[in-house]
Enzyme design. Sequence first.
Site, mmCIF file in Angstrom:
data_model
loop_
_atom_site.group_PDB
_atom_site.id
_atom_site.type_symbol
_atom_site.label_atom_id
_atom_site.label_comp_id
_atom_site.label_asym_id
_atom_site.label_seq_id
_atom_site.Cartn_x
_atom_site.Cartn_y
_atom_site.Cartn_z
ATOM 1 N N CYS A 1 -22.430 28.775 -9.272
ATOM 2 C CA CYS A 1 -22.395 27.312 -8.688
ATOM 3 C C CYS A 1 -22.791 26.565 -9.979
ATOM 4 C CB CYS A 1 -23.115 27.158 -7.578
ATOM 5 S SG CYS A 1 -23.613 25.678 -7.052
ATOM 6 N N CYS B 1 -25.657 23.946 -8.975
ATOM 7 C CA CYS B 1 -26.732 24.884 -8.868
ATOM 8 C C CYS B 1 -27.524 25.053 -10.243
ATOM 9 C CB CYS B 1 -26.493 26.204 -8.171
ATOM 10 S SG CYS B 1 -25.806 25.953 -6.664
#
Length: 151
Positions: free
Chosen positions: A70, A73
Amino acid sequence: MHPIYERSTMKKIIFILFWCALIAAPSLAEDVVYLNTEQFRDRIFDYKTEREWVYKGDKPCVIDFYTTWCGPCKRLAPIMEELSQTYCDQVVFYKVDTERERELAYVFGISSIPQVLYIPVNGKPMLLKGLYPKEEIVRIIEEYLLVENKE
């Protein structure tokens, strides 16, 4: 004894003492701790046996739900690392990989990432979706997690 030899020996002794002090000194800063489902149930909340939320920790905590692929992230990770150093004495920082810990992701309804769970010592946790700027995360920590400690 020759003065050059004495100076050289003294430098070695100082060097050894310096490194011994560094190695022996305890680290004050804590890193982000990676949690699995069993550790979550032991340290945070056992959702299988408890009906109402009761946090097990003695310090507030922040749990970053993420995955390795991600992009947002990955941008959040260094912010959490930095804040874990800044608030090492006041807040515990955790990470949960939602692909590895699918049960936890299911329990908290994690359908998009990143999501961050803010847990005060007393009171209900707050789950926020998305990537927030560092300043906003600091504000949440100060006003939501640490407010009890200031009163």
